[in-house]
Design a protein around this motif. Sequence first.
Motif, PDB file in Angstrom:
ATOM      1  N   VAL A  48       2.286   2.432  -2.799  1.00 56.55           N
ATOM      2  CA  VAL A  48       3.113   3.174  -3.747  1.00 56.55           C
ATOM      3  C   VAL A  48       4.045   2.212  -4.465  1.00 56.55           C
ATOM      4  O   VAL A  48       4.507   1.219  -3.890  1.00 56.55           O
ATOM      5  CB  VAL A  48       3.942   4.265  -3.039  1.00 56.55           C
ATOM      6  CG1 VAL A  48       3.080   5.446  -2.684  1.00 56.55           C
ATOM      7  CG2 VAL A  48       4.635   3.694  -1.814  1.00 56.55           C
ATOM      8  N   THR A  49       4.298   2.491  -5.730  1.00 62.18           N
ATOM      9  CA  THR A  49       5.224   1.659  -6.496  1.00 62.18           C
ATOM     10  C   THR A  49       6.643   2.067  -6.105  1.00 62.18           C
ATOM     11  O   THR A  49       6.915   3.248  -5.994  1.00 62.18           O
ATOM     12  CB  THR A  49       5.037   1.906  -8.014  1.00 62.18           C
ATOM     13  OG1 THR A  49       3.638   1.975  -8.263  1.00 62.18           O
ATOM     14  CG2 THR A  49       5.627   0.790  -8.834  1.00 62.18           C
ATOM     15  N   PRO A  50       7.527   1.099  -5.878  1.00 60.30           N
ATOM     16  CA  PRO A  50       8.879   1.474  -5.457  1.00 60.30           C
ATOM     17  C   PRO A  50       9.626   2.225  -6.567  1.00 60.30           C
ATOM     18  O   PRO A  50       9.341   2.050  -7.721  1.00 60.30           O
ATOM     19  CB  PRO A  50       9.563   0.127  -5.178  1.00 60.30           C
ATOM     20  CG  PRO A  50       8.744  -0.898  -5.845  1.00 60.30           C
ATOM     21  CD  PRO A  50       7.365  -0.358  -5.991  1.00 60.30           C
ATOM     22  N   THR A  95      -5.693  -4.339   6.357  1.00 58.77           N
ATOM     23  CA  THR A  95      -5.651  -3.164   5.478  1.00 58.77           C
ATOM     24  C   THR A  95      -6.039  -3.544   4.048  1.00 58.77           C
ATOM     25  O   THR A  95      -6.498  -2.711   3.271  1.00 58.77           O
ATOM     26  CB  THR A  95      -4.230  -2.547   5.492  1.00 58.77           C
ATOM     27  OG1 THR A  95      -3.886  -2.277   6.850  1.00 58.77           O
ATOM     28  CG2 THR A  95      -4.134  -1.276   4.690  1.00 58.77           C
ATOM     29  N   ALA A  96      -5.843  -4.799   3.706  1.00 64.03           N
ATOM     30  CA  ALA A  96      -6.182  -5.272   2.358  1.00 64.03           C
ATOM     31  C   ALA A  96      -7.620  -5.778   2.275  1.00 64.03           C
ATOM     32  O   ALA A  96      -8.051  -6.262   1.229  1.00 64.03           O
ATOM     33  CB  ALA A  96      -5.210  -6.369   1.938  1.00 64.03           C
ATOM     34  N   PRO A 127      -0.151  -3.553  -3.933  1.00 59.28           N
ATOM     35  CA  PRO A 127       0.219  -3.243  -2.547  1.00 59.28           C
ATOM     36  C   PRO A 127      -0.828  -2.298  -1.957  1.00 59.28           C
ATOM     37  O   PRO A 127      -1.466  -1.552  -2.697  1.00 59.28           O
ATOM     38  CB  PRO A 127       1.563  -2.526  -2.692  1.00 59.28           C
ATOM     39  CG  PRO A 127       1.500  -1.880  -4.040  1.00 59.28           C
ATOM     40  CD  PRO A 127       0.652  -2.781  -4.904  1.00 59.28           C
ATOM     41  N   ARG A 128      -1.031  -2.332  -0.655  1.00 55.52           N
ATOM     42  CA  ARG A 128      -2.058  -1.496  -0.043  1.00 55.52           C
ATOM     43  C   ARG A 128      -1.475  -0.525   0.984  1.00 55.52           C
ATOM     44  O   ARG A 128      -0.554  -0.862   1.724  1.00 55.52           O
ATOM     45  CB  ARG A 128      -3.101  -2.385   0.657  1.00 55.52           C
ATOM     46  CG  ARG A 128      -3.905  -3.265  -0.258  1.00 55.52           C
ATOM     47  CD  ARG A 128      -4.801  -2.470  -1.204  1.00 55.52           C
ATOM     48  NE  ARG A 128      -5.756  -1.640  -0.474  1.00 55.52           N
ATOM     49  CZ  ARG A 128      -6.976  -2.040  -0.117  1.00 55.52           C
ATOM     50  NH1 ARG A 128      -7.376  -3.246  -0.454  1.00 55.52           N
ATOM     51  NH2 ARG A 128      -7.784  -1.222   0.540  1.00 55.52           N
ATOM     52  N   PRO A 182       0.638  -5.327   3.711  1.00 55.08           N
ATOM     53  CA  PRO A 182      -0.668  -5.709   3.151  1.00 55.08           C
ATOM     54  C   PRO A 182      -0.703  -5.599   1.627  1.00 55.08           C
ATOM     55  O   PRO A 182      -0.092  -4.691   1.059  1.00 55.08           O
ATOM     56  CB  PRO A 182      -1.622  -4.678   3.766  1.00 55.08           C
ATOM     57  CG  PRO A 182      -0.771  -3.499   4.093  1.00 55.08           C
ATOM     58  CD  PRO A 182       0.606  -4.025   4.395  1.00 55.08           C
ATOM     59  N   TYR A 183      -1.398  -6.537   0.991  1.00 59.64           N
ATOM     60  CA  TYR A 183      -1.529  -6.500  -0.474  1.00 59.64           C
ATOM     61  C   TYR A 183      -2.753  -7.305  -0.871  1.00 59.64           C
ATOM     62  O   TYR A 183      -3.281  -8.103  -0.088  1.00 59.64           O
ATOM     63  CB  TYR A 183      -0.273  -7.081  -1.155  1.00 59.64           C
ATOM     64  CG  TYR A 183      -0.082  -8.552  -0.883  1.00 59.64           C
ATOM     65  CD1 TYR A 183      -0.581  -9.530  -1.739  1.00 59.64           C
ATOM     66  CD2 TYR A 183       0.573  -8.985   0.276  1.00 59.64           C
ATOM     67  CE1 TYR A 183      -0.435 -10.879  -1.464  1.00 59.64           C
ATOM     68  CE2 TYR A 183       0.729 -10.329   0.561  1.00 59.64           C
ATOM     69  CZ  TYR A 183       0.224 -11.272  -0.317  1.00 59.64           C
ATOM     70  OH  TYR A 183       0.359 -12.616  -0.032  1.00 59.64           O
ATOM     71  N   ASN A 184      -3.205  -7.057  -2.092  1.00 61.15           N
ATOM     72  CA  ASN A 184      -4.254  -7.892  -2.690  1.00 61.15           C
ATOM     73  C   ASN A 184      -3.658  -8.650  -3.861  1.00 61.15           C
ATOM     74  O   ASN A 184      -2.785  -8.135  -4.556  1.00 61.15           O
ATOM     75  CB  ASN A 184      -5.425  -7.039  -3.191  1.00 61.15           C
ATOM     76  CG  ASN A 184      -6.202  -6.393  -2.058  1.00 61.15           C
ATOM     77  OD1 ASN A 184      -6.270  -5.171  -1.959  1.00 61.15           O
ATOM     78  ND2 ASN A 184      -6.784  -7.214  -1.190  1.00 61.15           N
ATOM     79  N   LEU A 185      -4.164  -9.859  -4.054  1.00 60.05           N
ATOM     80  CA  LEU A 185      -3.714 -10.688  -5.166  1.00 60.05           C
ATOM     81  C   LEU A 185      -4.948 -11.162  -5.928  1.00 60.05           C
ATOM     82  O   LEU A 185      -5.907 -11.640  -5.316  1.00 60.05           O
ATOM     83  CB  LEU A 185      -2.945 -11.892  -4.615  1.00 60.05           C
ATOM     84  CG  LEU A 185      -2.137 -12.696  -5.631  1.00 60.05           C
ATOM     85  CD1 LEU A 185      -0.924 -11.900  -6.113  1.00 60.05           C
ATOM     86  CD2 LEU A 185      -1.658 -14.009  -5.011  1.00 60.05           C
ATOM     87  N   LEU A 186      -4.922 -10.989  -7.248  1.00 56.00           N
ATOM     88  CA  LEU A 186      -5.965 -11.545  -8.107  1.00 56.00           C
ATOM     89  C   LEU A 186      -5.311 -12.628  -8.955  1.00 56.00           C
ATOM     90  O   LEU A 186      -4.209 -12.419  -9.470  1.00 56.00           O
ATOM     91  CB  LEU A 186      -6.530 -10.473  -9.041  1.00 56.00           C
ATOM     92  CG  LEU A 186      -7.181  -9.245  -8.396  1.00 56.00           C
ATOM     93  CD1 LEU A 186      -7.577  -8.249  -9.473  1.00 56.00           C
ATOM     94  CD2 LEU A 186      -8.412  -9.664  -7.604  1.00 56.00           C
TER      95      LEU A 186
END
Length: 287
Positions: A285-287, A142-143, A239-240, A225-229
Motif C-alpha cells: 500500500v502507498t503510505p 514475499t517479493a 512495495p509488496r 519486502p519490495y521489488n526494484l527495477l
Amino acid sequence: MNAASLPPTALWHRTLAVTRHALETGALQPIATEARTLPIANTAFQVRVLGRVALKERKRPAPSQAEPFNPFANPEPDLVLGDVPPAHVCLLNKFNVVEHHLLLVTRAFEPQDALLTRADFDALSTCLEGLDGLAFYNAGETAGASQRHKHLQLVPPLGPDGYRAPVEALLPTLPGPGRVIAAESLPFAHLLAGLGPWGAPGQGERMLAAYRLLREAMGLGEHAPYNLLVTRDWMLLVPRSRAEHLGVNVNALGFAGSLLVRTPEQFDAVAALGPLELLRQVAGVTP
Ligand code: AMP
C-alpha cells in the motif's frame, strides 16, 4: 573464488561464450515456456506459460537438508562470467526462462533482505554499461526471492520495440534527479525515479541516492519486502504485501510486464482479471 575480472566491454561476449559452453556441459538448464501476450494500453505484457515437463521438474521436492543448499556460496564454474568489482560475481541463471539471464551475487554471504549498498550499485552499473537491459531485485521471499544469498539480476531488453521492458512504454516523462513520482498509468503502489544522463562518473553513487530516496518516500521499513527495477535511465520501487494471487507468484519481472504462470488455466485467470489488477493485488500500500 578466483574468476577473472569482467570489464563492461567483455560482458556480452562472455555471456554468449559461457552460455554456449554451459549448454554443452549441461550446467545451464533452460526452462521451456510458451510465450503469450496480453494487450495493455499502448503495449503488450508478456506471459510465459510453463510447459508440462518444466512443471513436473519444478514440483520435484528439494532433498531435505538441515541447512538449505546455497547455490551462490560457490557458483558452478561453468556458469561464471567473472568477478565484478568490488564485491560481486556475475554468473548465468542456471534455470533460465529468459535467454541470457545474468545474476550478480555477492562473493561473501549477505542476506537478500539486507539494504542494497554502494558496492551493489557499482557492480550493477558496470553490468548495465556492458548490457543496456533490465536489472531487477526481489527483496525477500514475499517479493519473489527463492534464494537467501544476495543476488541482483539482469536480462537483455525484453521488448517490445526496443523497450527494456513492456512497463517502460507506460512510464511518464522521468523526474529529474532528487525527485520521485508515481505514474498515473500504473494502478499499483510504486514510485519512480529518473537517473539522469547515463555515463557520467559516479553512476553507482547516483543509483544508491535514487534507491534511498525511493525507499524513504515510500516509508519502507528496513526488512519490508519490495521489488526494484533498474535501467540506465530509471528506477521503479514496488512495495509488496503478498507473494502471489490466483496461485500466480509474482516477482520484479511481473511489474516489468513479464509474468510467469504454471498452466494455461492460470493464463486464462490472469487474462480475465487483467494483469494490472493482479499486480495491484500483490503490491503493498502507498503510505
Ligand atoms: P530468485 O528466484 O528471484 O531469488 O532468483 C534466484 C535464481 O537463481 C532463480 O531464478 C534460479 O533459477 C537461480 N538458480 C538456482 N540455483 C542456481 C545455481 N546453482 N546456479 C545459478 N543459478 C541458480
